[in-house]
Design a protein around this motif. Structure first.
Motif, PDB file in Angstrom:
ATOM      1  N   UNK A   1     -51.965  57.594 155.683  1.00  0.00           N
ATOM      2  CA  UNK A   1     -50.401  57.176 155.807  1.00  0.00           C
ATOM      3  C   UNK A   1     -50.068  57.775 154.308  1.00  0.00           C
ATOM      4  N   UNK A   2     -50.817  57.257 153.327  1.00  0.00           N
ATOM      5  CA  UNK A   2     -50.750  57.854 151.885  1.00  0.00           C
ATOM      6  C   UNK A   2     -50.683  59.334 151.604  1.00  0.00           C
TER       7      UNK A   2
ATOM      8  N   UNK B   1     -44.131  52.368 150.829  1.00  0.00           N
ATOM      9  CA  UNK B   1     -45.142  52.794 149.789  1.00  0.00           C
ATOM     10  C   UNK B   1     -44.382  53.369 148.558  1.00  0.00           C
ATOM     11  N   UNK B   2     -44.871  52.977 147.335  1.00  0.00           N
ATOM     12  CA  UNK B   2     -44.572  53.412 146.256  1.00  0.00           C
ATOM     13  C   UNK B   2     -45.216  54.664 145.659  1.00  0.00           C
ATOM     14  N   UNK B   3     -44.301  55.683 145.162  1.00  0.00           N
ATOM     15  CA  UNK B   3     -44.907  57.008 144.685  1.00  0.00           C
ATOM     16  C   UNK B   3     -44.446  57.302 143.448  1.00  0.00           C
ATOM     17  N   UNK B   4     -45.106  58.242 142.601  1.00  0.00           N
ATOM     18  CA  UNK B   4     -44.741  58.645 141.398  1.00  0.00           C
ATOM     19  C   UNK B   4     -45.212  60.234 141.393  1.00  0.00           C
ATOM     20  N   UNK B   5     -44.013  60.867 140.782  1.00  0.00           N
ATOM     21  CA  UNK B   5     -44.178  62.495 140.629  1.00  0.00           C
ATOM     22  C   UNK B   5     -44.202  62.940 139.201  1.00  0.00           C
ATOM     23  N   UNK B   6     -45.457  63.689 138.954  1.00  0.00           N
ATOM     24  CA  UNK B   6     -45.598  64.182 137.700  1.00  0.00           C
ATOM     25  C   UNK B   6     -45.563  65.637 137.622  1.00  0.00           C
TER      26      UNK B   6
ATOM     27  N   UNK C   1     -50.746  51.625 146.624  1.00  0.00           N
ATOM     28  CA  UNK C   1     -50.994  50.577 147.624  1.00  0.00           C
ATOM     29  C   UNK C   1     -49.775  50.000 147.909  1.00  0.00           C
ATOM     30  N   UNK C   2     -48.972  49.559 149.242  1.00  0.00           N
ATOM     31  CA  UNK C   2     -47.811  48.951 149.251  1.00  0.00           C
ATOM     32  C   UNK C   2     -47.614  47.642 148.695  1.00  0.00           C
ATOM     33  N   UNK C   3     -48.733  46.829 148.240  1.00  0.00           N
ATOM     34  CA  UNK C   3     -48.780  45.880 147.269  1.00  0.00           C
ATOM     35  C   UNK C   3     -48.769  46.131 145.863  1.00  0.00           C
ATOM     36  N   UNK C   4     -49.027  47.224 145.520  1.00  0.00           N
ATOM     37  CA  UNK C   4     -49.145  47.874 144.189  1.00  0.00           C
ATOM     38  C   UNK C   4     -50.194  47.560 143.493  1.00  0.00           C
TER      39      UNK C   4
END
Length: 114
Positions: free
Chosen positions: A39-40, A74-79, A97-100
């Motif tokens: 899923x990630x 889901x939390x995501x970050x783009x660099x 992870x969904x729970x961070x």
């Protein structure tokens, strides 16, 4: 067969069954982790695709956000990083992870101006 032989056979069977139960439980844990990583991976691929589309349209894209996938948020970050090639940028998406609690996956991609 004597009673001693039966007891030894039962002991061997008990040890083998305990090892089998442990193996099955470890496989269940790894299957859950594989589902999370899958899923990630989908989230990261979607973020890369959206970023490439936004770049080709000339619109700004977010550097972090959330995306629903598989009944989870889901939390995501783009660099964005420069590369030695002119006009080519490296995009690195990290998905938490969904729970961070931890980073599940990091995916790299590349983009260039249209």
């Amino acid at each position: 067969m004597s009673l001693l032989e039966v007891l030894v056979a039962l002991a061997v069977l008990a040890i083998a069954m305990a090892a089998l139960v442990r193996t099955v439980s470890l496989q269940a844990v790894h299957l859950g982790e594989a589902a999370l990583r899958t899923e990630a991976q989908w989230v990261a691929a979607n973020v890369l695709a959206q970023t490439r589309l936004a770049a080709s349209n000339g619109t700004a894209s977010a550097l972090q956000g959330q995306m629903p996938m598989g009944h989870r948020q889901w939390r995501w970050q783009l660099e964005t990083h420069a590369t030695p090639l002119p006009g080519v940028q490296r995009l690195r998406v990290t998905v938490q992870h969904p729970d961070g609690s931890r980073v599940v996956l990091a995916l790299d991609g590349f983009t260039s101006p249209p």
